[in-house]
Design an enzyme around this catalytic site. Structure first.
Site, short mmCIF file in Angstrom:
data_model
loop_
_atom_site.label_atom_id
_atom_site.label_comp_id
_atom_site.label_asym_id
_atom_site.label_seq_id
_atom_site.Cartn_x
_atom_site.Cartn_y
_atom_site.Cartn_z
N GLU A 219 -9.46 28.48 3.92
CA GLU A 219 -9.30 27.40 2.94
C GLU A 219 -9.25 26.01 3.59
O GLU A 219 -8.21 25.34 3.60
CB GLU A 219 -8.05 27.63 2.08
CG GLU A 219 -8.22 28.75 1.10
CD GLU A 219 -7.11 28.81 0.05
OE1 GLU A 219 -6.06 28.17 0.23
OE2 GLU A 219 -7.30 29.50 -0.96
N GLU B 142 -10.19 35.71 -2.53
CA GLU B 142 -8.80 35.97 -2.91
C GLU B 142 -8.73 35.86 -4.43
O GLU B 142 -8.93 34.77 -4.98
CB GLU B 142 -7.86 34.94 -2.28
CG GLU B 142 -7.86 34.96 -0.77
CD GLU B 142 -6.91 33.91 -0.18
OE1 GLU B 142 -6.10 33.33 -0.93
OE2 GLU B 142 -7.01 33.67 1.03
C1 GAL Z 1 -4.24 30.82 -0.83
C2 GAL Z 1 -4.23 31.13 0.66
C3 GAL Z 1 -3.53 32.43 0.95
C4 GAL Z 1 -2.23 32.51 0.20
C5 GAL Z 1 -2.51 32.34 -1.28
C6 GAL Z 1 -1.27 32.46 -2.14
O1 GAL Z 1 -4.43 29.46 -1.08
O2 GAL Z 1 -5.54 31.19 1.17
O3 GAL Z 1 -3.31 32.56 2.33
O4 GAL Z 1 -1.39 31.50 0.66
O5 GAL Z 1 -3.05 31.06 -1.49
O6 GAL Z 1 -1.59 32.28 -3.49
#
Ligand code: GAL
Length: 649
Positions: A153, A325
């Site tokens: 990110e 994710e």
């Molecule tokens: C994302 C990040 C992850 C985790 C997640 C939690 O932004 O890439 O590592 O922190 O959020 O929602």
């Protein structure tokens, strides 16, 4: 560029983000088996594991990662391995505090979380190349490694722009290369204003601590510079991975509406783009009304999600993308963190596929019992039982989801420099680039059409309708590029089209600069409307922004009927080109509906929260609302659910 493992030849697949290092090794074999039993294919690992991989300078500990990867492989899972550069170890920061990013207030940010690095730091760049080389040498040809995620990110936690001494030195060099002479820089930045003239590149500071707001041209160049630093940092990793890991694809997990760097530039060497989707957090941080926030608190709002899917399809070069994710339960980083509705995880997964995702990978495997994200959900609860999201994943049937590339007839143009120029001087409290873009995107989606988000300078052949909601920066080359499509496509421009030069200045000929011939009009006046003030265009109420035109070949479709612009054109038509100067969702929607009708495209009238998307031979109807809805064909769709219609025999 290599043939992507997520390409059309591969079936749609699911994955998970997994942190073996956070759990006792005795649990790993059972986890791998459980992942397989849930129907998962891909497992992303190691993006924050640098301090375990290299506990001391130059001493690598591969044993644990070898074992973790081998166990996943033995269970038939495919590994997405990450370069761990989003979290440099404490020993590196101790030895080289100059790698830290500095905040806008001119203070170094400290160790103790993540993303504590400055991509402009030559020292950090060397360590990034070193750890990437070490990892790729070890695992580049491992049969279980399907591909790579770089870092994690970019830009998260406000890190795309650093105000460090390293950044300042690099910025001065970057400016000297770009302008060659200080005189040229002075001309481009308009430093004649407020006695800002420079006589040496070394006099130029970063634009964070000026007494009044910085010169917008200075800021715009700093944004370009910061984006370049990230792109160079990224390209170095990609070059190493290409050399040492042949045949594997490379992606990066971008963020929702992150706008501090040019994603097209940073993604240009990737095989495809990925992004991280957290729909309930997106609603909490949105500008939706309180009642809409309440309505979509547990499902997310489909256009806030769908826009990002369409964006990353485009950022990745018009190729299927991944959701690296996907929220699978409640998150931990919003002001509050509502539990998603039953059915939401399945609905998000189906929506992602219909917008062009070939893989959806859930965040995260088991909910963490330690540290910052202890209250974040996973597919498994803290106690290892399958959580609600995990149950939905287990029940998903994706067998009919074919991974055909998308066929889109309508393009929405986007460009990060246009965003930076817009947001540097929005001139009306509620106006911003994203809000204006969403005004047009929502309208198209409510009319039931699918939208391709494309870079403004990309090849737009084949699109029947091209919508440029907020194309502030237009030079001769861009105007010529767009004019090329006018004979074959309808083009719709939103407010502030062509309002800026590439330096962020106003064109000496005024708005729309070199677009004037295409638009058949010129700007006459603009009106920044505070929340308590509006004007009318016939029966339409205009808020936030109103601009009027003087005709130069075009004809007025609508004129203002109240306020200081009364009687002046608000919407101008010139051949197949329409320019809309009034900020009004209903007016934008009606005008786009009329464009589609002229093109013979049937339109729908979908309420907020109900959407339709098409992929291959399938049509996906989605209901994000808490109510049963009746679809245009008279059938009904239960709350928080989807239906897949297939035209295949
Ligand atoms: C994302 C990040 C992850 C985790 C997640 C939690 O932004 O890439 O590592 O922190 O959020 O929602």
């Amino acid at each position: 560029m290599i043939a992507s493992a997520s390409g059309p030849e591969e079936p749609f697949a699911l994955g998970v983000c997994y942190y073996p290092e956070q759990w006792p090794a005795e649990r790993w074999p059972a986890y791998a088996q459980q992942m397989r039993a849930l129907g998962l294919t891909y497992v992303r690992i190691a993006e924050f594991a640098w301090s375990l991989i290299e506990p001391e300078p130059g001493r690598y500990d591969w044993a644990w990662l070898d074992a973790a990867i081998d166990l996943l492989a033995a269970a038939g899972l495919r590994v997405v391995l990450c370069t761990p550069t989003a979290a440099p170890p404490a020993w590196l920061v101790q030895a080289h505090p100059e790698i830290l990013p500095w905040d806008r207030a001119g203070r170094p940010r400290t160790f103790g979380s993540r993303r504590h690095y400055d991509p402009a730091s030559p020292v950090y760049r060397a360590h990034s190349r070193r750890i990437t080389t070490a990892l790729a040498t070890r695992y580049g040809t491992h049969p279980a490694v399907a591909g790579w995620q770089t870092d994690n990110e970019f830009g998260d936690h406000d890190t795309a722009r650093s105000y460090s001494p390293a950044a300042r030195d690099a910025f001065r060099l970057w400016l000297a290369e770009r302008y060659e002479t200080v005189a040229d820089l002075n001309a481009a930045w308009g430093t004649v204003f407020w006695s800002q003239q420079y006589s040496d590149f070394d006099q130029i500071d970063l634009p964070n601590l000026s007494v009044a707001e910085p010169n917008p041209a200075h800021a715009l160049d700093f944004y370009r510079f910061s984006s370049d630093m990230l792109a160079r940092f990224h390209d170095e990793q990609i070059a190493i991975l290409r050399r040492l890991s042949p045949g594997r694809w490379i992606t990066h997990n971008f963020m929702r509406l992150q706008h501090d760097f040019d994603h097209y530039q940073v993604a240009h060497n990737l095989d495809f783009a990925a992004w991280d989707s957290y729909p309930t957090g997106a609603v909490e941080y949105s500008s939706l009304s309180t009642s809409d926030k309440r309505r979509f608190a547990r499902t997310g709002e489909p256009d806030l999600i769908g826009f990002n899917h369409d964006l990353y399809y485009g950022v990745g070069g018009g190729r299927p993308f991944w959701v690296m994710e996907q929220q699978a339960g409640q998150i931990n980083w919003a002001p509050s963190n509502a539990l998603p509705a039953a059915g939401a995880v399945a609905l998000w997964t189906a929506q992602a596929w219909a917008h062009g995702a070939n893989v959806v990978s859930y965040f995260r495997w088991r909910a963490a019992t330690v540290a910052q994200e202890a209250l974040h959900s996973g597919l498994l609860r803290h106690d290892e039982t399958l959580d609600r999201g995990g149950e939905e994943v287990a029940a998903l049937d994706t067998s009919a989801w074919d991974t055909a590339p998308l066929q889109r007839e309508f393009a929405l143009l986007h460009d990060y420099a246009c965003l930076w120029a817009y947001d540097e001087q929005p001139h009306s409290a509620a106006a911003s680039y994203w809000e204006q873009v969403m005004l047009f995107y929502r309208a198209l989606r409510s009319l039931g059409v699918d939208v391709a988000v494309r870079h403004a300078d990309s090849d737009l052949s084949g699109y029947r309708l091209i919508v440029a909601p907020a194309l502030t920066i237009v030079d001769e080359a861009r105007a010529t590029h767009l004019a090329r499509y006018a004979p074959s496509a309808h083009i719709v421009f939103g407010p502030r089209a062509g309002s800026r030069t590439p330096s962020g200045n106003i064109h000496p000929s005024g708005q729309p600069g070199p677009l004037a011939d295409l638009l058949g009009c010129r700007l006459r006046n603009f009106d920044g409307l505070p929340p308590w003030l509006s004007v009318e265009v016939d029966a339409y109420t205009v808020t936030t922004w109103a601009e009027s035109y003087q005709l130069a070949g075009g004809t007025a479709l609508h004129t203002y009927s109240s306020g200081p612009l009364s009687g002046q054109p608000a919407v101008v038509r010139h051949g197949g080109v329409t320019t809309i100067g009034a900020w009004c969702a209903e007016l934008v929607r009606d005008l786009l509906a009329s464009e589609l009708q002229q093109l013979g495209i049937p339109t729908l009238d979908l309420p907020m929260g109900v959407r339709v998307s098409r992929r291959g031979q399938s049509t996906l109807w989605q209901n994000f609302t808490p109510e049963l809805v009746t679809l245009p064909d008279g059938t009904t769709l239960a709350p928080v659910s989807y239906r897949l219609d297939s035209t295949r025999s």
